[in-house]
Motif scaffolding. Structure first.
Motif, mmCIF file in Angstrom:
data_model
loop_
_atom_site.group_PDB
_atom_site.id
_atom_site.type_symbol
_atom_site.label_atom_id
_atom_site.label_comp_id
_atom_site.label_asym_id
_atom_site.label_seq_id
_atom_site.Cartn_x
_atom_site.Cartn_y
_atom_site.Cartn_z
ATOM 1 N N SER A 1 -1.462 -19.707 32.698
ATOM 2 C CA SER A 1 -0.215 -19.190 32.122
ATOM 3 C C SER A 1 -0.267 -17.713 31.758
ATOM 4 O O SER A 1 0.670 -17.205 31.134
ATOM 5 C CB SER A 1 0.223 -20.015 30.892
ATOM 6 O OG SER A 1 0.506 -21.342 31.263
ATOM 7 N N CYS A 2 -1.338 -17.017 32.136
ATOM 8 C CA CYS A 2 -1.415 -15.585 31.875
ATOM 9 C C CYS A 2 -0.832 -14.796 33.048
ATOM 10 O O CYS A 2 -0.541 -15.340 34.106
ATOM 11 C CB CYS A 2 -2.857 -15.176 31.588
ATOM 12 S SG CYS A 2 -3.431 -15.752 29.961
ATOM 13 N N TYR A 3 -0.658 -13.479 32.837
ATOM 14 C CA TYR A 3 0.164 -12.676 33.736
ATOM 15 C C TYR A 3 -0.628 -11.648 34.524
ATOM 16 O O TYR A 3 -1.579 -11.042 34.027
ATOM 17 C CB TYR A 3 1.240 -11.932 32.929
ATOM 18 C CG TYR A 3 2.286 -12.830 32.312
ATOM 19 C CD1 TYR A 3 3.392 -13.246 33.045
ATOM 20 C CD2 TYR A 3 2.164 -13.259 30.997
ATOM 21 C CE1 TYR A 3 4.356 -14.063 32.481
ATOM 22 C CE2 TYR A 3 3.123 -14.078 30.423
ATOM 23 C CZ TYR A 3 4.218 -14.479 31.164
ATOM 24 O OH TYR A 3 5.170 -15.291 30.604
ATOM 25 N N GLU B 1 -8.172 -9.665 22.754
ATOM 26 C CA GLU B 1 -8.142 -10.337 24.055
ATOM 27 C C GLU B 1 -8.407 -9.338 25.182
ATOM 28 O O GLU B 1 -8.385 -8.123 24.981
ATOM 29 C CB GLU B 1 -6.817 -11.073 24.233
ATOM 30 C CG GLU B 1 -6.693 -12.270 23.306
ATOM 31 C CD GLU B 1 -5.466 -13.124 23.556
ATOM 32 O OE1 GLU B 1 -5.508 -14.323 23.207
ATOM 33 O OE2 GLU B 1 -4.453 -12.592 24.082
ATOM 34 N N THR C 1 3.794 -17.276 25.648
ATOM 35 C CA THR C 1 3.093 -16.378 26.562
ATOM 36 C C THR C 1 3.725 -14.993 26.585
ATOM 37 O O THR C 1 3.112 -14.052 27.088
ATOM 38 C CB THR C 1 3.088 -16.933 28.000
ATOM 39 O OG1 THR C 1 4.407 -16.880 28.544
ATOM 40 C CG2 THR C 1 2.566 -18.362 28.033
ATOM 41 N N CYS D 1 2.003 -9.706 25.862
ATOM 42 C CA CYS D 1 1.284 -10.768 26.581
ATOM 43 C C CYS D 1 -0.109 -11.059 26.053
ATOM 44 O O CYS D 1 -0.761 -11.999 26.534
ATOM 45 C CB CYS D 1 1.186 -10.408 28.062
ATOM 46 S SG CYS D 1 2.780 -10.198 28.877
ATOM 47 N N THR D 2 -0.594 -10.275 25.098
ATOM 48 C CA THR D 2 -1.940 -10.485 24.571
ATOM 49 C C THR D 2 -1.961 -10.304 23.063
ATOM 50 O O THR D 2 -1.032 -9.741 22.471
ATOM 51 C CB THR D 2 -2.953 -9.495 25.188
ATOM 52 O OG1 THR D 2 -2.621 -8.161 24.782
ATOM 53 C CG2 THR D 2 -2.959 -9.582 26.706
ATOM 54 N N ASN E 1 -6.957 -12.329 29.994
ATOM 55 C CA ASN E 1 -5.661 -12.637 29.383
ATOM 56 C C ASN E 1 -4.492 -11.907 30.037
ATOM 57 O O ASN E 1 -3.342 -12.338 29.921
ATOM 58 C CB ASN E 1 -5.692 -12.288 27.894
ATOM 59 C CG ASN E 1 -6.744 -13.077 27.140
ATOM 60 O OD1 ASN E 1 -7.881 -12.625 26.982
ATOM 61 N ND2 ASN E 1 -6.389 -14.266 26.687
ATOM 62 N N LEU E 2 -4.761 -10.787 30.708
ATOM 63 C CA LEU E 2 -3.702 -10.004 31.353
ATOM 64 C C LEU E 2 -4.349 -9.087 32.372
ATOM 65 O O LEU E 2 -5.412 -8.521 32.119
ATOM 66 C CB LEU E 2 -2.946 -9.167 30.314
ATOM 67 C CG LEU E 2 -1.881 -8.181 30.828
ATOM 68 C CD1 LEU E 2 -0.723 -8.912 31.506
ATOM 69 C CD2 LEU E 2 -1.356 -7.311 29.676
ATOM 70 N N LEU F 1 -7.891 -15.017 35.987
ATOM 71 C CA LEU F 1 -6.854 -15.156 34.964
ATOM 72 C C LEU F 1 -6.921 -16.529 34.302
ATOM 73 O O LEU F 1 -7.160 -17.549 34.956
ATOM 74 C CB LEU F 1 -5.465 -14.984 35.574
ATOM 75 C CG LEU F 1 -4.859 -13.593 35.659
ATOM 76 C CD1 LEU F 1 -3.496 -13.676 36.344
ATOM 77 C CD2 LEU F 1 -4.717 -12.936 34.285
ATOM 78 N N LYS F 2 -6.652 -16.557 33.011
ATOM 79 C CA LYS F 2 -6.500 -17.824 32.308
ATOM 80 C C LYS F 2 -5.161 -18.468 32.684
ATOM 81 O O LYS F 2 -4.229 -17.782 33.108
ATOM 82 C CB LYS F 2 -6.554 -17.594 30.794
ATOM 83 C CG LYS F 2 -7.906 -17.113 30.299
ATOM 84 C CD LYS F 2 -7.882 -16.898 28.784
ATOM 85 C CE LYS F 2 -9.248 -16.428 28.282
ATOM 86 N NZ LYS F 2 -9.250 -16.197 26.811
ATOM 87 N N GLN G 1 3.006 -14.853 37.129
ATOM 88 C CA GLN G 1 2.330 -15.715 36.158
ATOM 89 C C GLN G 1 1.513 -16.784 36.863
ATOM 90 O O GLN G 1 1.923 -17.336 37.887
ATOM 91 C CB GLN G 1 3.339 -16.383 35.219
ATOM 92 C CG GLN G 1 2.707 -17.124 34.046
ATOM 93 C CD GLN G 1 3.734 -17.670 33.071
ATOM 94 O OE1 GLN G 1 4.866 -17.973 33.447
ATOM 95 N NE2 GLN G 1 3.357 -17.800 31.817
#
Length: 214
Positions: free
Chosen positions: A77-79, A184, A141, A179-180, A25-26, A74-75, A132
């Motif tokens: 749209s995650c950062y 996560e 997000t 962001c999470t 997730n990050l 990374l998933k 991203q």
């Protein structure tokens, strides 16, 4: 099976290669850059600079390998939060992302409150590129909207003695919160002092991270 919520003594690329795609997730990534050390030899480096120069250095080729694997895990749209110094800010790092679905979307300047070295201006800041994975979007997000793009936070001298590459926990914590969600997964494949892990424990996020020094 990669163990969560532990200080793994492991090469970061080995860790990344063992992880599932689209599982994170990050991610925070703080390379120990070779470029600036190759360019700058002042002759009067203090003990902290000497200790930093003894850390395992990463060539640009290795950094690109890390970023490619981070893109994979990374998933959407995650950062990725990528730490860079002024040398790489000026040189540009966009080519590192050419073969990925990652795009630079913002920048935070960390004012460390302590003057460093430099041939002309004296360095007091480091920089955090906010990157991203596509699809690029802010809505849903990024939850906290009062984070300033200049972040002032000093690090205690005793912490720097333990690891000279330490980063600000206050900034890391607010970015994790933004962001999470609780439970996560946050990744740090070059964890250094494992400060991201400490932030995750407090905030109730899972952590996977490693460092060669453990």
């Amino acid at each position: 099976m990669i163990r969560k919520n532990e200080r793994l003594k492991l090469d970061g690329l080995t860790l990344l290669n063992a992880m599932e795609s689209s599982s994170v997730n990050l991610c925070f990534f703080d390379p120990q850059y070779r470029g600036v050390l190759d360019k700058m030899r002042y002759g009067n480096e203090g003990s902290r600079q000497r200790v930093r120069s003894e850390l395992a250095q990463m060539s640009e080729e290795v950094i690109v390998q890390f970023i490619a694997q981070i893109d994979r895990v990374l998933k959407p749209s995650c950062y990725l939060m990528l730490w860079i110094d002024k040398f790489h800010l000026c040189e540009g790092v966009s080519s590192w992302l050419d073969s990925t679905s990652l795009r630079i979307v913002d920048l935070i300047t960390w004012d460390k409150g302590k003057m460093g070295m430099g041939y002309r201006t004296r360095k007091q800041s480091e920089y955090l590129l906010i990157i991203q994975k596509k699809p690029i979007k802010a809505k849903n997000t990024w939850k906290i909207h009062n984070i300033r793009d200049v972040w002032q936070e000093k690090i205690d001298k005793e912490i720097l003695k333990i690891h000279p590459h330490s980063k600000p926990k206050g900034l890391q914590s607010i970015l994790i919160e933004s962001c999470t969600a609780k439970g996560e997964l946050v990744l740090d494949p070059a964890a250094g002092s494992f400060s991201v892990f400490e932030c995750c424990r407090i905030l109730g996020r899972d952590f996977i991270g490693a460092d060669l020094r453990g």
